[in-house]
Design a protein around this motif. Sequence first.
Motif, PDB file in Angstrom:
ATOM      1  N   UNK A 136       0.850  -1.186   0.000  1.00 56.22           N
ATOM      2  CA  UNK A 136       0.000   0.000   0.000  1.00 56.22           C
ATOM      3  C   UNK A 136       0.887   1.237   0.000  1.00 56.22           C
ATOM      4  N   UNK A 137       0.539   2.193  -0.848  1.00 56.67           N
ATOM      5  CA  UNK A 137       1.300   3.444  -0.909  1.00 56.67           C
ATOM      6  C   UNK A 137       0.490   4.504  -1.639  1.00 56.67           C
ATOM      7  N   UNK A 138       0.991   5.717  -1.638  1.00 57.17           N
ATOM      8  CA  UNK A 138       0.402   6.793  -2.436  1.00 57.17           C
ATOM      9  C   UNK A 138       1.523   7.709  -2.908  1.00 57.17           C
ATOM     10  N   UNK A 139       1.183   8.584  -3.828  1.00 55.91           N
ATOM     11  CA  UNK A 139       2.123   9.570  -4.355  1.00 55.91           C
ATOM     12  C   UNK A 139       1.543  10.946  -4.061  1.00 55.91           C
ATOM     13  N   UNK A 140       2.268  11.740  -3.301  1.00 54.61           N
ATOM     14  CA  UNK A 140       1.767  13.049  -2.887  1.00 54.61           C
ATOM     15  C   UNK A 140       1.515  13.996  -4.060  1.00 54.61           C
ATOM     16  N   UNK A 141       2.370  13.934  -5.092  1.00 51.82           N
ATOM     17  CA  UNK A 141       2.324  14.963  -6.142  1.00 51.82           C
ATOM     18  C   UNK A 141       2.100  14.447  -7.546  1.00 51.82           C
ATOM     19  N   UNK A 142       1.984  13.131  -7.736  1.00 52.62           N
ATOM     20  CA  UNK A 142       1.928  12.602  -9.091  1.00 52.62           C
ATOM     21  C   UNK A 142       0.723  11.693  -9.314  1.00 52.62           C
ATOM     22  N   UNK A 143       0.043  11.902 -10.449  1.00 51.47           N
ATOM     23  CA  UNK A 143      -0.951  10.960 -10.944  1.00 51.47           C
ATOM     24  C   UNK A 143      -0.190   9.851 -11.673  1.00 51.47           C
ATOM     25  N   UNK A 144      -0.787   8.657 -11.744  1.00 48.22           N
ATOM     26  CA  UNK A 144      -0.164   7.536 -12.454  1.00 48.22           C
ATOM     27  C   UNK A 144      -1.182   6.865 -13.361  1.00 48.22           C
ATOM     28  N   UNK A 145      -0.746   6.499 -14.559  1.00 49.51           N
ATOM     29  CA  UNK A 145      -1.569   5.713 -15.466  1.00 49.51           C
ATOM     30  C   UNK A 145      -0.970   4.315 -15.552  1.00 49.51           C
ATOM     31  N   UNK A 158      -8.034  -6.031 -17.433  1.00 46.12           N
ATOM     32  CA  UNK A 158      -7.524  -7.005 -18.383  1.00 46.12           C
ATOM     33  C   UNK A 158      -6.615  -6.299 -19.376  1.00 46.12           C
ATOM     34  N   UNK A 159      -5.920  -7.073 -20.192  1.00 40.00           N
ATOM     35  CA  UNK A 159      -5.072  -6.512 -21.240  1.00 40.00           C
ATOM     36  C   UNK A 159      -5.902  -5.563 -22.102  1.00 40.00           C
ATOM     37  N   UNK A 160      -5.309  -4.396 -22.395  1.00 38.60           N
ATOM     38  CA  UNK A 160      -5.993  -3.390 -23.197  1.00 38.60           C
ATOM     39  C   UNK A 160      -6.765  -2.379 -22.373  1.00 38.60           C
ATOM     40  N   UNK A 161      -6.761  -2.514 -21.061  1.00 37.14           N
ATOM     41  CA  UNK A 161      -7.468  -1.573 -20.183  1.00 37.14           C
ATOM     42  C   UNK A 161      -6.465  -0.798 -19.334  1.00 37.14           C
ATOM     43  N   UNK A 162      -6.872   0.421 -18.945  1.00 30.68           N
ATOM     44  CA  UNK A 162      -6.007   1.208 -18.078  1.00 30.68           C
ATOM     45  C   UNK A 162      -6.810   1.893 -16.995  1.00 30.68           C
ATOM     46  N   UNK A 163      -6.081   2.331 -15.967  1.00 30.59           N
ATOM     47  CA  UNK A 163      -6.668   3.084 -14.869  1.00 30.59           C
ATOM     48  C   UNK A 163      -5.704   4.208 -14.514  1.00 30.59           C
ATOM     49  N   UNK A 178       2.049  -9.950 -14.922  1.00 26.10           N
ATOM     50  CA  UNK A 178       1.278  -8.917 -15.596  1.00 26.10           C
ATOM     51  C   UNK A 178       2.258  -7.888 -16.152  1.00 26.10           C
ATOM     52  N   UNK A 179       2.120  -7.543 -17.431  1.00 24.62           N
ATOM     53  CA  UNK A 179       2.975  -6.540 -18.057  1.00 24.62           C
ATOM     54  C   UNK A 179       2.199  -5.231 -18.130  1.00 24.62           C
ATOM     55  N   UNK A 180       2.816  -4.168 -17.605  1.00 20.67           N
ATOM     56  CA  UNK A 180       2.123  -2.896 -17.455  1.00 20.67           C
ATOM     57  C   UNK A 180       2.977  -1.754 -18.006  1.00 20.67           C
ATOM     58  N   UNK A 181       2.335  -0.865 -18.763  1.00 22.80           N
ATOM     59  CA  UNK A 181       2.952   0.393 -19.176  1.00 22.80           C
ATOM     60  C   UNK A 181       2.486   1.456 -18.195  1.00 22.80           C
ATOM     61  N   UNK A 182       3.429   2.191 -17.649  1.00 15.46           N
ATOM     62  CA  UNK A 182       3.134   3.281 -16.719  1.00 15.46           C
ATOM     63  C   UNK A 182       3.445   4.605 -17.395  1.00 15.46           C
TER      64      UNK A 182
END
Length: 121
Positions: free
Chosen positions: A41-50, A70-75, A92-96
Amino acid sequence: MKKVNLNHAFSTFPDAWSPKVAGDINDTQIKLAKFRGSFHWHHHDNEDELFLVVEGKLRMGFRDHNVDLDAGEFIIVPKGVEHRPEALSDECHVVLLEPNTTLNSGNVENERTVRELERIA
């Protein structure tokens, strides 16, 4: 200018929870990461993440609910929101997409914190 093939790029490293830089757009970095099991569990004070799932299945845990991808979806996780990524598949392979100031472990420093990111593209 060169293209990046995601399948090839992901095949160049075995380690999980250790993002690699695949490119830069102004002050934003495109990072590739493999997830296995769950992060902390964590958070980022100043940055949004995709988080964009390329392969496998990801659960983004929030304190009051989970979102499965699932593959092809993002949050997009807004700055300040506590979260915990978890691979629901073996890997799981993820692009950030996130500002280049983003520390992978957010407000928590532990053995998974990566300060110097390797460039793979």
